[in-house]
Design a protein around this motif. Structure first.
Motif, short mmCIF file in Angstrom:
data_model
loop_
_atom_site.label_atom_id
_atom_site.label_comp_id
_atom_site.label_asym_id
_atom_site.label_seq_id
_atom_site.Cartn_x
_atom_site.Cartn_y
_atom_site.Cartn_z
N GLY A 85 -3.37 -30.60 133.19
CA GLY A 85 -2.93 -29.23 133.50
C GLY A 85 -4.07 -28.30 133.86
N ILE A 89 -6.10 -23.14 129.51
CA ILE A 89 -4.78 -22.92 128.90
C ILE A 89 -4.67 -23.93 127.76
CG2 ILE A 89 -2.26 -22.97 129.26
CD1 ILE A 89 -3.63 -20.71 130.78
N SER A 90 -4.89 -23.44 126.53
CA SER A 90 -4.97 -24.31 125.34
C SER A 90 -5.92 -25.48 125.59
CB SER A 90 -3.60 -24.85 124.93
OG SER A 90 -2.75 -23.82 124.53
N THR A 114 0.81 -26.69 134.99
CA THR A 114 0.57 -26.30 133.61
C THR A 114 1.90 -26.51 132.89
OG1 THR A 114 -0.29 -24.62 132.13
CG2 THR A 114 0.96 -23.79 133.99
N ALA A 115 1.87 -27.14 131.72
CA ALA A 115 3.11 -27.57 131.07
C ALA A 115 4.03 -26.39 130.77
CB ALA A 115 2.78 -28.35 129.80
N LEU A 116 3.45 -25.25 130.41
CA LEU A 116 4.31 -24.14 130.00
C LEU A 116 5.19 -23.63 131.14
CD1 LEU A 116 3.24 -20.73 130.40
CD2 LEU A 116 1.23 -22.02 129.76
N PHE A 135 -0.33 -23.06 120.46
CA PHE A 135 0.15 -23.92 119.36
C PHE A 135 0.47 -23.06 118.14
CE2 PHE A 135 -2.13 -27.06 121.90
CZ PHE A 135 -1.34 -28.20 121.76
N TYR A 160 3.30 -24.69 122.53
CA TYR A 160 2.97 -26.11 122.60
C TYR A 160 3.11 -26.63 121.17
CZ TYR A 160 1.05 -25.66 127.34
OH TYR A 160 0.90 -25.47 128.68
N GLU A 161 3.61 -27.85 121.03
CA GLU A 161 3.80 -28.36 119.68
C GLU A 161 3.50 -29.85 119.61
OE1 GLU A 161 3.35 -28.25 116.65
OE2 GLU A 161 4.66 -26.53 116.30
N ALA A 185 11.13 -29.40 125.72
CA ALA A 185 10.79 -30.08 126.98
C ALA A 185 9.72 -31.12 126.64
CB ALA A 185 10.26 -29.08 128.00
N GLU A 187 7.50 -34.74 127.52
CA GLU A 187 6.98 -35.72 128.49
C GLU A 187 7.26 -35.31 129.95
OE1 GLU A 187 4.84 -37.33 126.56
OE2 GLU A 187 5.49 -39.32 127.23
N LEU A 188 7.02 -34.06 130.25
CA LEU A 188 7.29 -33.56 131.60
C LEU A 188 6.51 -34.34 132.65
CD1 LEU A 188 7.17 -29.78 130.72
CD2 LEU A 188 9.20 -31.06 131.43
N LYS A 190 6.68 -37.30 133.38
CA LYS A 190 6.42 -38.71 133.04
C LYS A 190 7.74 -39.49 132.99
CE LYS A 190 2.87 -37.09 129.93
NZ LYS A 190 2.25 -37.27 128.63
N GLU A 216 4.51 -35.57 124.41
CA GLU A 216 3.98 -34.20 124.51
C GLU A 216 5.16 -33.24 124.64
OE1 GLU A 216 -0.21 -33.92 125.99
OE2 GLU A 216 0.79 -34.98 127.60
N ILE A 217 5.04 -32.12 123.93
CA ILE A 217 6.22 -31.26 123.78
C ILE A 217 5.90 -29.79 124.04
CG2 ILE A 217 7.80 -30.32 122.03
CD1 ILE A 217 7.91 -33.09 120.78
N VAL A 218 6.81 -29.14 124.79
CA VAL A 218 6.80 -27.67 124.88
C VAL A 218 8.11 -27.19 124.25
CG1 VAL A 218 6.65 -25.66 126.39
CG2 VAL A 218 5.55 -27.80 127.09
N1 SAM Z 1 -4.02 -27.30 129.76
C1 SAM Z 1 -2.72 -27.87 129.52
C2 SAM Z 1 -1.68 -27.13 130.38
O1 SAM Z 1 -2.07 -26.45 131.33
O2 SAM Z 1 -0.49 -27.24 130.11
C3 SAM Z 1 -2.36 -27.86 128.05
C4 SAM Z 1 -3.30 -28.68 127.20
S1 SAM Z 1 -2.87 -28.69 125.52
C5 SAM Z 1 -4.31 -29.38 124.78
C6 SAM Z 1 -1.80 -30.06 125.38
C7 SAM Z 1 -0.37 -29.64 125.06
O3 SAM Z 1 0.28 -29.21 126.25
C8 SAM Z 1 0.49 -30.78 124.52
O4 SAM Z 1 0.33 -30.94 123.12
C9 SAM Z 1 1.89 -30.32 124.89
O5 SAM Z 1 2.33 -29.35 123.96
C10 SAM Z 1 1.63 -29.64 126.25
N2 SAM Z 1 1.79 -30.61 127.33
C11 SAM Z 1 0.83 -31.13 128.12
N3 SAM Z 1 1.37 -31.99 129.00
C12 SAM Z 1 2.70 -32.03 128.76
C13 SAM Z 1 3.79 -32.74 129.33
N4 SAM Z 1 3.60 -33.60 130.30
N5 SAM Z 1 5.04 -32.51 128.83
C14 SAM Z 1 5.23 -31.63 127.83
N6 SAM Z 1 4.23 -30.93 127.24
C15 SAM Z 1 2.98 -31.13 127.70
#
Ligand code: SAM
Length: 280
Positions: A85, A89-90, A114-116, A135, A160-161, A185, A187-188, A190, A216-218
């Motif tokens: 991402g 951002i986190s 970005t996942a969000l 988080f 993010y969780e 949401a 495993e976006l 994937k 991975e979860i939002v």
């Molecule tokens: N920089 C990243 C972004 O722009 O989204 C976020 C990095 S942060 C360390 C990682 C977190 O983002 C994961 O624990 C999850 O909450 C979220 N995340 C990243 N990829 C994801 C995906 N494919 N599906 C759902 N959530 C995702």
């Protein structure tokens, strides 16, 4: 002339989610600062990019920022990427971008995944106003305090969780925010992508099992409680906070003091509200 710092978004799972411009910039810069060089090399190899890489992560951020700023000041172009991402951002990136900007080094963002945002637009929850809260704290008392602060915000809440905490986060959210529409949401982009919609209590039940709570979860939560539940979120605020801190091992006095501080109340006012809530 200083070089340019490029903040480059990379895929959050699906390698196709990268822009033509990102690939060109990654190919043309002198150096790529990556959170994990092995991880980023997979992406670069996939696209036949041979640019030099260096690590830039939470543990070497301070020293690496100095080195990267020197490289930029001497005219070299640098790209920063994270594991997934958008950097910063986190993820690492904020310090370098902030210091580069302060030193007059040009900073250019290359937008992308970005996942969000992917989660928000697929959620079906209102997109006109949203609040990304990163988080949630890992400990229940802190988490409830954070949720309490966000309770009145008139915006879709996005978190993010970690998978092993999603059920507990959903339960705490139900208790503090009242019953609301929510979306998990997972495993976006994937293979096992899933958008689970429901009430907080339904999702807490669904994601209570280890099997569902993977990947991975939002987490997204609607801005207000559902009509029939409007006042549920209004009661027991202090009582739930105090109970959470007591569960973590604080005695009653210390738990009340901490809850008062979290809510910005005097201890007397906190005590008065606690008595009122418990009388309900
Ligand atoms: N920089 C990243 C972004 O722009 O989204 C976020 C990095 S942060 C360390 C990682 C977190 O983002 C994961 O624990 C999850 O909450 C979220 N995340 C990243 N990829 C994801 C995906 N494919 N599906 C759902 N959530 C995702």
């Amino acid at each position: 002339m200083p070089g340019t710092l490029y903040v480059v978004a990379t895929p959050i799972g699906n390698l196709e989610d990268i822009t033509h411009r990102a690939l060109r910039v990654l190919r043309e810069v002198d150096l790529i600062a990556c959170e994990d060089t092995r991880h980023t090399r997979k992406l670069l190899n996939h696209y036949g990019i041979k640019t030099k890489v260096t690590s830039y992560h939470d543990h070497n951020e301070r020293e690496r920022t100095v080195e990267l700023l020197q490289a930029l000041a001497s005219g070299r172009n640098v790209a920063i990427v994270s594991d997934a991402g958008t950097p910063s951002i986190s993820d690492p990136g904020f310090r370098l971008v902030s210091d580069a900007g302060a030193q007059g080094i040009p900073v250019v963002a290359l937008p992308g995944p970005t996942a969000l945002i992917a989660a928000l637009v697929a959620s079906g929850l209102p997109t006109d106003e949203f609040f990304f809260a990163g988080f949630l704290p890992a400990r229940s008392g802190e988490r409830r305090a954070r949720l309490t602060k966000l309770r009145e915000l008139p915006a879709t809440l996005i978190f993010y969780e970690a998978p092993h905490r999603i059920a507990a986060a959903l339960r705490d959210a139900r208790e503090i925010l009242g019953e609301r529409k929510a979306v998990v949401a997972r495993e976006l982009t994937k293979i096992h992508e899933e958008i689970a919609r429901g009430r907080l209590s339904e999702l807490a039940e669904q994601f209570g099992s280890d099997e569902r709570a993977r990947g991975e979860i939002v987490l997204l939560i609607d801005r207000t409680p559902m009509e029939s539940e409007k006042d549920v979120g209004e009661v027991r605020t202090i009582a739930t906070l105090v109970a959470g801190f007591e569960e973590e091992g604080l005695d009653h006095r210390a738990a009340l003091k901490k809850a008062a501080r979290e809510l910005g109340l005097s201890r007397d006012e906190a005590y008065r509200r606690l008595v009122a809530e418990r009388g309900n």
